[in-house]
Structure formats: C-alpha cells, structure tokens
Scaffold this motif. Structure first.
Motif, PDB file in Angstrom:
ATOM      1  N   ASP A 332       0.849  -1.189   0.000  1.00 38.97           N
ATOM      2  CA  ASP A 332       0.000   0.000   0.000  1.00 38.97           C
ATOM      3  C   ASP A 332       0.888   1.243   0.000  1.00 38.97           C
ATOM      4  O   ASP A 332       1.131   1.861   1.046  1.00 38.97           O
ATOM      5  CB  ASP A 332      -0.906  -0.013   1.239  1.00 38.97           C
ATOM      6  CG  ASP A 332      -1.986   1.058   1.199  1.00 38.97           C
ATOM      7  OD1 ASP A 332      -1.860   2.003   0.387  1.00 38.97           O
ATOM      8  OD2 ASP A 332      -2.957   0.954   1.983  1.00 38.97           O
ATOM      9  N   PRO A 333       1.395   1.639  -1.182  1.00 38.16           N
ATOM     10  CA  PRO A 333       2.304   2.787  -1.259  1.00 38.16           C
ATOM     11  C   PRO A 333       1.684   4.084  -0.737  1.00 38.16           C
ATOM     12  O   PRO A 333       2.382   4.908  -0.137  1.00 38.16           O
ATOM     13  CB  PRO A 333       2.623   2.886  -2.758  1.00 38.16           C
ATOM     14  CG  PRO A 333       2.338   1.528  -3.299  1.00 38.16           C
ATOM     15  CD  PRO A 333       1.211   0.991  -2.484  1.00 38.16           C
ATOM     16  N   GLU A 334       0.381   4.268  -0.956  1.00 44.42           N
ATOM     17  CA  GLU A 334      -0.265   5.498  -0.496  1.00 44.42           C
ATOM     18  C   GLU A 334      -0.244   5.583   1.029  1.00 44.42           C
ATOM     19  O   GLU A 334       0.070   6.631   1.611  1.00 44.42           O
ATOM     20  CB  GLU A 334      -1.708   5.568  -1.007  1.00 44.42           C
ATOM     21  CG  GLU A 334      -2.438   6.852  -0.658  1.00 44.42           C
ATOM     22  CD  GLU A 334      -1.727   8.087  -1.188  1.00 44.42           C
ATOM     23  OE1 GLU A 334      -1.743   9.128  -0.485  1.00 44.42           O
ATOM     24  OE2 GLU A 334      -1.152   8.023  -2.298  1.00 44.42           O
ATOM     25  N   ARG A 335      -0.571   4.481   1.681  1.00 41.84           N
ATOM     26  CA  ARG A 335      -0.525   4.463   3.152  1.00 41.84           C
ATOM     27  C   ARG A 335       0.912   4.619   3.633  1.00 41.84           C
ATOM     28  O   ARG A 335       1.166   5.280   4.650  1.00 41.84           O
ATOM     29  CB  ARG A 335      -1.119   3.143   3.671  1.00 41.84           C
ATOM     30  CG  ARG A 335      -1.071   2.979   5.184  1.00 41.84           C
ATOM     31  CD  ARG A 335      -1.817   4.096   5.901  1.00 41.84           C
ATOM     32  NE  ARG A 335      -1.771   3.913   7.351  1.00 41.84           N
ATOM     33  CZ  ARG A 335      -1.878   4.900   8.231  1.00 41.84           C
ATOM     34  NH1 ARG A 335      -2.035   6.158   7.805  1.00 41.84           N
ATOM     35  NH2 ARG A 335      -1.838   4.656   9.524  1.00 41.84           N
ATOM     36  N   ALA A 336       1.862   4.058   2.895  1.00 39.12           N
ATOM     37  CA  ALA A 336       3.271   4.203   3.258  1.00 39.12           C
ATOM     38  C   ALA A 336       3.672   5.676   3.244  1.00 39.12           C
ATOM     39  O   ALA A 336       4.349   6.164   4.164  1.00 39.12           O
ATOM     40  CB  ALA A 336       4.151   3.407   2.296  1.00 39.12           C
ATOM     41  N   ARG A 337       3.257   6.407   2.238  1.00 36.91           N
ATOM     42  CA  ARG A 337       3.590   7.837   2.167  1.00 36.91           C
ATOM     43  C   ARG A 337       2.957   8.608   3.321  1.00 36.91           C
ATOM     44  O   ARG A 337       3.568   9.530   3.887  1.00 36.91           O
ATOM     45  CB  ARG A 337       3.119   8.410   0.828  1.00 36.91           C
ATOM     46  CG  ARG A 337       3.866   7.847  -0.383  1.00 36.91           C
ATOM     47  CD  ARG A 337       3.462   8.575  -1.662  1.00 36.91           C
ATOM     48  NE  ARG A 337       3.981   7.872  -2.838  1.00 36.91           N
ATOM     49  CZ  ARG A 337       3.268   7.007  -3.562  1.00 36.91           C
ATOM     50  NH1 ARG A 337       2.011   6.732  -3.234  1.00 36.91           N
ATOM     51  NH2 ARG A 337       3.811   6.396  -4.599  1.00 36.91           N
ATOM     52  N   GLN A 338       1.716   8.250   3.691  1.00 36.82           N
ATOM     53  CA  GLN A 338       1.046   8.904   4.812  1.00 36.82           C
ATOM     54  C   GLN A 338       1.818   8.688   6.111  1.00 36.82           C
ATOM     55  O   GLN A 338       2.010   9.628   6.896  1.00 36.82           O
ATOM     56  CB  GLN A 338      -0.379   8.369   4.953  1.00 36.82           C
ATOM     57  CG  GLN A 338      -1.319   8.753   3.821  1.00 36.82           C
ATOM     58  CD  GLN A 338      -2.668   8.070   3.932  1.00 36.82           C
ATOM     59  OE1 GLN A 338      -2.936   7.326   4.883  1.00 36.82           O
ATOM     60  NE2 GLN A 338      -3.546   8.321   2.963  1.00 36.82           N
ATOM     61  N   LEU A 339       2.265   7.445   6.342  1.00 39.80           N
ATOM     62  CA  LEU A 339       3.006   7.135   7.569  1.00 39.80           C
ATOM     63  C   LEU A 339       4.341   7.890   7.604  1.00 39.80           C
ATOM     64  O   LEU A 339       4.748   8.388   8.659  1.00 39.80           O
ATOM     65  CB  LEU A 339       3.243   5.629   7.670  1.00 39.80           C
ATOM     66  CG  LEU A 339       2.019   4.774   8.013  1.00 39.80           C
ATOM     67  CD1 LEU A 339       2.340   3.290   7.850  1.00 39.80           C
ATOM     68  CD2 LEU A 339       1.558   5.053   9.450  1.00 39.80           C
ATOM     69  N   LEU A 340       5.002   7.968   6.469  1.00 41.94           N
ATOM     70  CA  LEU A 340       6.274   8.697   6.412  1.00 41.94           C
ATOM     71  C   LEU A 340       6.049  10.181   6.699  1.00 41.94           C
ATOM     72  O   LEU A 340       6.851  10.822   7.398  1.00 41.94           O
ATOM     73  CB  LEU A 340       6.936   8.509   5.051  1.00 41.94           C
ATOM     74  CG  LEU A 340       7.481   7.099   4.760  1.00 41.94           C
ATOM     75  CD1 LEU A 340       7.924   6.995   3.305  1.00 41.94           C
ATOM     76  CD2 LEU A 340       8.650   6.757   5.688  1.00 41.94           C
ATOM     77  N   ASP A 341       4.944  10.723   6.190  1.00 43.67           N
ATOM     78  CA  ASP A 341       4.623  12.124   6.438  1.00 43.67           C
ATOM     79  C   ASP A 341       4.327  12.344   7.913  1.00 43.67           C
ATOM     80  O   ASP A 341       4.791  13.330   8.516  1.00 43.67           O
ATOM     81  CB  ASP A 341       3.423  12.535   5.587  1.00 43.67           C
ATOM     82  CG  ASP A 341       3.121  14.023   5.697  1.00 43.67           C
ATOM     83  OD1 ASP A 341       4.012  14.842   5.381  1.00 43.67           O
ATOM     84  OD2 ASP A 341       2.000  14.370   6.122  1.00 43.67           O
ATOM     85  N   GLU A 342       3.566  11.414   8.527  1.00 40.61           N
ATOM     86  CA  GLU A 342       3.258  11.517   9.951  1.00 40.61           C
ATOM     87  C   GLU A 342       4.524  11.448  10.799  1.00 40.61           C
ATOM     88  O   GLU A 342       4.612  12.065  11.865  1.00 40.61           O
ATOM     89  CB  GLU A 342       2.300  10.394  10.359  1.00 40.61           C
ATOM     90  CG  GLU A 342       0.900  10.533   9.792  1.00 40.61           C
ATOM     91  CD  GLU A 342       0.036   9.309  10.079  1.00 40.61           C
ATOM     92  OE1 GLU A 342       0.445   8.499  10.957  1.00 40.61           O
ATOM     93  OE2 GLU A 342      -1.027   9.160   9.444  1.00 40.61           O
TER      94      GLU A 342
END
Length: 507
Positions: A332-342
């Motif tokens: 889930d690349p989109e969720r991965a980007r969200q977690l990295l942003d958080e």
C-alpha cells in the motif's frame, strides 16, 4: 571342528567385506558456497557447516529429510521430574574417528565445553542454556538436569552445538587444532582441509549405522553461482547445494543433459531487518511504511520464479508457531507515504541496506526493494559485504546501516529458535532492540509444556513483532539443489543438512 567353523566364518566375513568394498566404490563432489572457517560444532550457526558436518558428527538425536526425530547416539530417552530431567541411554560400541570410545563422559565433556568458556566464544551456547548440568549415571547413561523444561531441546540435540566431540583428542591437541582437524563419530571423517578451497571426507567403515556406499566426498567452496553451475555442467561437480543456484539459472540447468534442479520447500526465510536504535528506522511508523512500500508477491513472481511464499512473520509455514491467520502487511504505497509524512520524514531521506555480496538472487531482490522505496520517497543504497564479515562482524557489533539482510534457516522448525535469537535482549542477532514485554513472552513460552498453549504464545509473539515491524518479512524459500543424473539415492533435505550415507554414484 570348532576351528574350521571359525575359519569358515572369517572367510565369509572377508568375502562380504570385499563385496561391500566394491559396492562402496565411488567419489562424490559437492559445491558449497562458503567455508565456515571452523569445523568445531560450537563455533558456528551456518547452514553450510551443517550440510557437510552432518556427515562428520552425530548428536544424541537425529532428524533426517523426513523431519522425524529418531535415535542417534542415544538409543532412547525419557523425561523425569516434570521435564526438568532428561535421561538418555547411549549407544554401545561406538568409536570416534580416532579410535577413542564414545561414552557418557564424552557427552558430559561436550556439554560442559559448550556451556563453558569455550562455548561462550561462539554463537551456540544460548540454544542450550536450559541445561544446568550433565550427570554420568554409568558408562552408557546420562541425565541432563534442566533449569526449566525446554520443549525444543530434543530437536536441538540433533544439530550444531550439540554434536558430540572426543574429550581425549581435544584435551591433547587443543581447540584451535580441532577447528581445522575435527573428529566425530559420523559416517565420514575429514582427511584433508584446505581453507577456502575444499575439504575431503573418507568413509568411516566402522560407523555404528553401517559403512557409507561412497568411498569419499569432496566439498568444494565455490562462492560464485555461475562457476558452481558451470562445474555441474562440466561434470566436475555432482551436487550444488542451496542457496547457490540463482533462480535465473533453473532452466539453464534443467535444459542441460545429465543434470537437473531438485526443489523442496524449506524452513529458510529471508527478511530485511531494521536498525531500531538510530536513523529514520528507529521510528515504528517508518518501518511499517517501508514494509507497505514493497510488493513482495511481485518479487516472488518476477525474481524467484514462484520458488517461495510471502511470509507475515520471520518463519515459514513449516514452523511450529506459524499462524495461518496472520496476514502480511499489504502492499500500500499510499498508506506508506502517509506514515512517512506523519513521522516527519522528508522526501529524499537516505537509508543503507547491507547484504551478502555473494548472494546473487538477493542482490536482485535488494535492487527491487530499493526501487519500491524510491517510489515512496526514500533513497536506498546497497552495501555488499563478504558473508562472513557481515555475519560475524557487522551485524553482531551493531555496525549495519538502517537495514540489513537476514537469512535464517529455521532448522529446528520451531519459532522459538528464531524468535529468541532475533528478539531477546542481548542476543547476537539482536544488536539494537530491547523490549521487556517481548523478553517476558520469549522466556515464558520456553517453560510451557502444553503444546497447544505454547503454540498460541508463539503466535502471539509473531503478532507482537509484526506490530512493532522489527523486520520486513519477505518470503520463505524453496531449497534448490543442482544434481547430476549419476547421483543415486539422493534425498533433498529441506534444511540443507545432507546425510550422504546411502548416496552412491553410477559411472
């Protein structure tokens, strides 16, 4: 008349011996990718050691390719005192390769050495710390006194540090000599060892299980996969053991006359573990994001040609403690980007992945992992090391990059042997992390004798480590052997621990 009968018996025995010698004629050559550097059982954790030394040493128990535990140097055993004492009855008439007799004193010496100062220098002692002492009852009976029950101990006694060694020989020649000139009770004895080149074994006709069908076996250390395959094609090698054969060369081997690839599901698992102490991977969200960024099924399909399965925890489906209900992290690349942003990770953050330089297949995998990480804004560089350097120096000393390759054989087929060594505070393979709750669970499951209850706790440990994202579990691997058609009686071992007693060759 009595003398005539004795003479006839002797002549018959000599004739049988002659026939046996003829049937044993033949030599086998095996390619293995790594010289373990020491043949002392307490010095190693390497599968490449076991693939050879299983023929040189015996344990009190033995587990073959069928994964069934059977008697070895012990003919029977029983649990006493609620599992805190194990009594072993030992095989009589057994000798070491140097003629030294095997007896209860040899067992006592082996384990006192393993659990003492010499064993403390190597990686095996922590597998056997439940053993408090070994008591000699008589020449062929010993009692193991345990600090607590160890539900995996009988399996551990079939391999690695528990292999029985000769007291007199070691006391006379010393540990350093033993490293290069080992003596065991196995079906073959080492007669010549040239470090980084090869090691030659000869049949030990006096072996308690019967003489091998082969006269000799030579193991050649060939780290370059293409060289090993070329030697198999030329007939200069008869067997190439895992993990040498690159997936991309399976068809090359199968399409060549006289050789083939033999594949068998194995307990070997691959992961990329994280430095949880420093760098961006110290953040649990970052680790979770990195896992979600990688499409592991695509890696299996494209690089492994289907010779593997995605894993949710650092164990295969054959492992006791595997939870079939535990789902892997999704791609889930989109969720991965969200977690990295958080987590406050800026695009372009750098990480290093340390890998074994001679592992061609994983080299490809690491490149693909790096590409997936690039897709979520993380730049991953790949740092190859000579395998022994990575395993003996870089990882145990906590000198890795943010991520590092970890291949694990899982040879006990029990998650305890993986989880304890990977996650317990202070263990060799856990240079960065310390978790009191995880330590508590790991210690508690070792004292549980109820099989179902212990399995449930191991599954809980797997869920806990997955939640903390202590590694990026990648896949379990099939063991791939390259085998010449001249090899007869070959049975592939899921854990690479080949016993060659019944193998023969046709000319």
């Amino acid at each position: 008349m009595k003398n005539k009968r004795a003479l006839a018996k002797a002549l018959a025995a000599a004739s049988a011996l002659s026939v046996s010698a003829v049937s044993q004629a033949g030599s086998l050559t095996v390619a293995t990718p790594q010289d373990p550097g020491s043949w002392d059982p307490i010095d190693t954790f390497l599968v490449n050691w076991a693939s050879l030394a299983t023929n040189v040493f015996d344990g009190l128990t033995y587990r073959g390719p069928d994964l069934e535990l059977v008697p070895g140097l012990a003919t029977r055993w029983e649990e006493l005192d609620d599992g805190t004492r194990l009594r072993f009855e030992l095989r009589e008439g057994v000798t070491f390769h140097n003629g030294e007799p095997f007896d209860a004193e040899a067992v006592k010496f082996t384990f006192e050495r393993l659990l003492g100062e010499e064993g403390a220098k190597g990686p095996q002692r922590s597998n056997y710390t439940a053993i408090e002492s070994v008591e000699v009852i008589d020449d062929h009976t010993v009692d193991f006194h345990l600090s607590e029950p160890d539900p995996v101990l009988l399996t551990k006694l079939a391999g690695y540090g528990a292999m029985i060694v000769p007291p007199g020989y070691i006391q006379e020649h010393g540990d350093e000599h033993f490293n290069s000139n080992p003596v065991g009770t196995g079906p073959f004895k080492i007669v010549d060892y040239r470090p980084r080149e090869d090691v030659r074994l000869e049949a030990f006709a006096e072996h308690w299980g019967g003489a091998p069908k082969l006269d000799s076996v030579t193991y050649r250390f060939i780290s370059e996969p293409s060289t090993a395959v070329a030697e198999l094609q030329s007939g200069r090698v008869d067997i190439v053991i895992p993990p040498t054969i690159p997936i991309g060369m399976i068809d090359t081997i199968n399409n060549h006359d006289g050789i083939r690839v033999v594949s068998v599901p194995s307990p070997t698992v691959e992961a990329i573990r994280f430095n949880t102490q420093s760098g961006i991977t110290a953040d649990e969200k970052v680790r979770q994001a990195m896992i979600m960024a990688v499409d592991r099924q695509a890696i299996i399909d494209s690089i492994l040609a289907g010779e593997g399965k995605v894993i949710a925890s650092f164990q295969s489906a054959q492992s006791f403690g595997h939870d079939p209900e535990l789902e892997p992290y999704p791609h889930d690349p989109e969720r991965a980007r969200q977690l990295l942003d958080e987590a406050g990770v800026e695009p372009g953050a750098n990480v290093q992945i340390d890998v074994r330089g001679n592992d061609a297949t994983f080299g490809e995998v690491a490149q693909v992992v790096a590409a997936y990480l690039q897709g979520v804004g993380i730049n991953a560089s790949i740092q190859p090391y000579e395998t022994n350097v990575l395993l003996n120096d870089i990882i145990p000393a906590g000198r890795t990059g943010e991520m590092f390759q970890q291949k694990w054989g899982g040879w006990t087929f029990d998650y305890d042997n993986t989880a304890y060594l990977m996650y317990h505070t202070g263990e060799r393979w856990n240079p960065y992390d310390s978790d009191e709750e995880l330590d508590r669970m790991l210690n508690a499951q070792r004292g549980i004798t109820d099989r179902a209850e212990r399995e449930a706790m191991l599954q809980e440990i797997a869920r806990y480590t997955q939640e903390r994202a202590l590694e990026m579990p990648l896949y379990s691997l099939n063991a791939l052997y390259g085998v010449s058609d001249r090899v007869q009686g070959f049975e592939p071992a899921p854990d690479n621990r080949l016993r060659l007693t019944d193998v023969s060759v046709s000319e």
